[in-house]
Scaffold this motif. Structure first.
Motif, mmCIF file in Angstrom:
data_model
loop_
_atom_site.group_PDB
_atom_site.id
_atom_site.type_symbol
_atom_site.label_atom_id
_atom_site.label_comp_id
_atom_site.label_asym_id
_atom_site.label_seq_id
_atom_site.Cartn_x
_atom_site.Cartn_y
_atom_site.Cartn_z
ATOM 1 N N ILE A 162 22.704 1.727 38.884
ATOM 2 C CA ILE A 162 22.721 1.980 40.333
ATOM 3 C C ILE A 162 24.012 1.442 40.952
ATOM 4 N N ILE A 163 24.378 0.205 40.595
ATOM 5 C CA ILE A 163 25.615 -0.377 41.128
ATOM 6 C C ILE A 163 26.824 0.437 40.679
ATOM 7 N N TYR A 164 26.826 0.850 39.430
ATOM 8 C CA TYR A 164 27.932 1.657 38.899
ATOM 9 C C TYR A 164 28.072 2.971 39.663
ATOM 10 N N GLN A 165 26.951 3.651 39.916
ATOM 11 C CA GLN A 165 26.999 4.923 40.633
ATOM 12 C C GLN A 165 27.437 4.732 42.080
ATOM 13 N N LEU A 166 26.965 3.661 42.722
ATOM 14 C CA LEU A 166 27.388 3.374 44.095
ATOM 15 C C LEU A 166 28.885 3.081 44.149
ATOM 16 N N LEU A 167 29.366 2.314 43.173
ATOM 17 C CA LEU A 167 30.794 2.000 43.114
ATOM 18 C C LEU A 167 31.615 3.265 42.924
ATOM 19 N N LEU A 168 31.136 4.155 42.063
ATOM 20 C CA LEU A 168 31.840 5.414 41.817
ATOM 21 C C LEU A 168 31.885 6.271 43.085
ATOM 22 N N ILE A 169 30.771 6.320 43.810
ATOM 23 C CA ILE A 169 30.713 7.096 45.052
ATOM 24 C C ILE A 169 31.675 6.525 46.096
ATOM 25 N N MET A 170 31.671 5.184 46.229
ATOM 26 C CA MET A 170 32.551 4.540 47.205
ATOM 27 C C MET A 170 34.017 4.790 46.878
ATOM 28 N N CYS A 171 34.368 4.678 45.613
ATOM 29 C CA CYS A 171 35.766 4.882 45.211
ATOM 30 C C CYS A 171 36.189 6.340 45.392
ATOM 31 N N CYS A 172 35.290 7.267 45.060
ATOM 32 C CA CYS A 172 35.608 8.684 45.261
ATOM 33 C C CYS A 172 35.741 9.001 46.744
ATOM 34 N N TRP A 200 41.742 9.211 51.631
ATOM 35 C CA TRP A 200 43.194 9.086 51.452
ATOM 36 C C TRP A 200 43.841 10.461 51.311
ATOM 37 N N ALA A 201 43.160 11.361 50.596
ATOM 38 C CA ALA A 201 43.710 12.703 50.379
ATOM 39 C C ALA A 201 43.734 13.523 51.662
ATOM 40 N N LEU A 202 42.729 13.323 52.511
ATOM 41 C CA LEU A 202 42.614 14.141 53.724
ATOM 42 C C LEU A 202 43.395 13.583 54.907
ATOM 43 N N ALA A 259 35.690 2.327 53.167
ATOM 44 C CA ALA A 259 35.188 2.644 51.824
ATOM 45 C C ALA A 259 35.861 1.768 50.775
ATOM 46 N N TYR A 260 37.145 1.503 50.973
ATOM 47 C CA TYR A 260 37.892 0.616 50.068
ATOM 48 C C TYR A 260 37.282 -0.791 50.056
ATOM 49 N N GLY A 261 36.965 -1.309 51.254
ATOM 50 C CA GLY A 261 36.359 -2.639 51.353
ATOM 51 C C GLY A 261 35.002 -2.701 50.684
ATOM 52 N N PHE A 262 34.176 -1.658 50.891
ATOM 53 C CA PHE A 262 32.861 -1.611 50.249
ATOM 54 C C PHE A 262 32.999 -1.526 48.725
ATOM 55 N N ALA A 263 33.975 -0.754 48.263
ATOM 56 C CA ALA A 263 34.178 -0.596 46.820
ATOM 57 C C ALA A 263 34.551 -1.925 46.169
ATOM 58 N N ILE A 264 35.468 -2.664 46.792
ATOM 59 C CA ILE A 264 35.856 -3.972 46.252
ATOM 60 C C ILE A 264 34.661 -4.922 46.233
ATOM 61 N N THR A 265 33.875 -4.900 47.308
ATOM 62 C CA THR A 265 32.703 -5.767 47.379
ATOM 63 C C THR A 265 31.702 -5.433 46.281
ATOM 64 N N LEU A 266 31.504 -4.139 46.021
ATOM 65 C CA LEU A 266 30.587 -3.729 44.954
ATOM 66 C C LEU A 266 31.107 -4.139 43.582
ATOM 67 N N GLN A 267 32.432 -4.089 43.409
ATOM 68 C CA GLN A 267 33.012 -4.542 42.142
ATOM 69 C C GLN A 267 32.670 -6.003 41.885
ATOM 70 N N THR A 322 39.185 6.206 38.312
ATOM 71 C CA THR A 322 38.314 6.463 37.162
ATOM 72 C C THR A 322 38.445 5.365 36.112
ATOM 73 N N VAL A 323 39.676 4.966 35.848
ATOM 74 C CA VAL A 323 39.907 3.887 34.887
ATOM 75 C C VAL A 323 39.281 2.587 35.379
ATOM 76 N N HIS A 324 39.544 2.258 36.646
ATOM 77 C CA HIS A 324 39.066 0.993 37.211
ATOM 78 C C HIS A 324 37.547 0.897 37.160
ATOM 79 N N VAL A 325 36.871 1.932 37.628
ATOM 80 C CA VAL A 325 35.412 1.924 37.699
ATOM 81 C C VAL A 325 34.791 1.853 36.307
ATOM 82 N N ASN A 326 35.307 2.635 35.379
ATOM 83 C CA ASN A 326 34.694 2.694 34.050
ATOM 84 C C ASN A 326 34.988 1.455 33.206
ATOM 85 N N VAL A 327 36.154 0.848 33.388
ATOM 86 C CA VAL A 327 36.431 -0.411 32.700
ATOM 87 C C VAL A 327 35.503 -1.504 33.215
ATOM 88 N N ASP A 328 35.352 -1.593 34.545
ATOM 89 C CA ASP A 328 34.448 -2.582 35.122
ATOM 90 C C ASP A 328 33.007 -2.350 34.679
#
Length: 380
Positions: free
Chosen positions: A127-137, A143-145, A291-299, A190-196
């Protein structure tokens, strides 16, 4: 009972890292060949290249404090990813050995109940992994938009401030650079999330060994024969010894990753919180930073929770011994149980060089630190 496949829980992480050039086949480390070339090209083009162009831009914007603060928090996280990639590549043998150790009969669940205990921990980790992936995406999407949605600038903007040895405002160089930055950011994420996820999964597997051990100790009395009880206790003692050795190896692998992670976390989250106070609420740039802040916190939560599981479950071993019907055991078994209880009094703690311990208490302290810094930023 069929042999439990520990790697099945992380097969998606392993497959993803393999595609990205970070997981050689089998139990091998990197060897000269096509896969090493594949890994080198991806890492140089999308990892080191993207980092270099952003770092080089610091020189050209050195007099613009706002631009520097808007770049440095992203740059720091990218430096962290590069560090993790080369650290994992250097210690690939150790990482794969940790996974191979789990295949031994001693570390296998002995019943459906023990398997359910493992699945429970893995489920929360997933669950944490999927939430982290969603936040990072989500962060990458904003950033892209942002350059496309920002109507205030009169010139073409890129998702990230970077220097390139050509004019990025003309077509088709602008479009090519734009796509390159988005692909590179996706590669980093992708690298960051999957390594963690992979590293913390190993810690969760370590905690699951204590679940298996606790269940075995609680059911020592199931065997009424004194010889059977003695053999089962000796097996538990050996399991405990091997689990402690496994935890020590995990800590040896984790310590530098944790130290650098927490150091960069405190700097990045402080800068990003300050940046939030300068942006228009609910703008695309504001949402990307959020989203960046939430992603770091989830990490950080992922690491702290997995370490906390190891500590809490290792504390429960002495209690599990008293839950079995030890009063009917032979005297020699009681003595062994007593010495084992004394030995198991000290819980297992994972840490970064004994400076930062992985626990929920550490996570709450980090959260309070971030809150104090964000309040300071607002007041400032």
């Amino acid at each position: 009972m069929d042999k439990y496949d520990w790697k099945a829980n992380i097969k998606m992480n392993i497959w993803t890292l393999r595609v990205l050039g970070l997981w050689p086949k089998g139990d091998e480390s990197y060897e000269p060949g096509l896969y090493a070339l594949h890994a080198a090209i991806l890492l140089v083009v999308f990892l080191l290249g993207h980092l270099f162009f952003q770092a080089a831009n610091i020189y050209f914007i050195r007099d613009n404090l706002e631009a520097i603060t808007g770049t440095i928090y992203v740059l720091l996280m990218e430096i962290l990813v590069v560090f993790k990639v080369f650290y994992v590549a250097k210690n690939m043998d150790m990482l794969k050995q940790l996974l191979k150790t789990l295949e031994s009969d001693l570390f296998q669940p002995k019943s459906a109940e023990q398997k359910a205990l493992i699945e429970s921990s893995v489920y929360f980790w997933r669950i944490i992994y999927q939430l982290l992936l969603i936040m990072c995406c989500g962060c990458n999407l904003f950033w892209a938009l942002f350059p496309l949605l920002d109507k205030t600038a009169g010139e073409r903007r890129l998702p990230f401030l970077a220097w390139y040895p050509y004019n990025t405002t003309t077509s088709p160089l602008y479009e090519i650079t734009y796509v390159y930055q988005i692909v590179s950011a996706g590669f980093f994420t992708t690298v960051h999330v999957n390594v963690d996820a992979l590293v913390t999964a190993i810690t969760v597997f370590n905690a699951s060994q204590f679940d298996i051990l606790i269940d075995n100790l609680r059911n020592l009395h199931v065997l009424t024969d004194s010889t059977g009880i003695n053999d089962k206790l000796i097996n538990c003692i050996e399991h405990h010894k091997q689990t402690l050795s496994y935890a020590e190896k995990c800590n040896k692998f984790l310590k530098w990753i944790l130290l650098v992670q927490f150091f960069i976390f405190t700097i990045s989250i402080g800068i990003s919180m300050f940046e939030l106070t300068l942006l228009v609420p609910l703008s695309s740039e504001f949402l990307s930073l959020l989203a960046y802040g939430f992603a770091i916190t989830l990490q950080i939560l992922m690491y702290c929770w997995s370490g906390n599981e190891v500590e809490v479950k290792s504390r429960n071993i002495p209690y599990a011994m008293f839950e079995c019907e030890w009063t009917d055991f032979p005297e020699d078994v009681k003595k062994k149980l007593l010495f084992f209880t004394m030995r198991a009094q000290v819980p297992v703690k994972l840490s970064a060089l004994n400076l930062i311990y992985l626990s929920l208490d550490t996570f709450m302290k980090a959260k309070r630190f971030v809150k104090s810094k964000s309040n300071f930023s607002i007041l400032f």
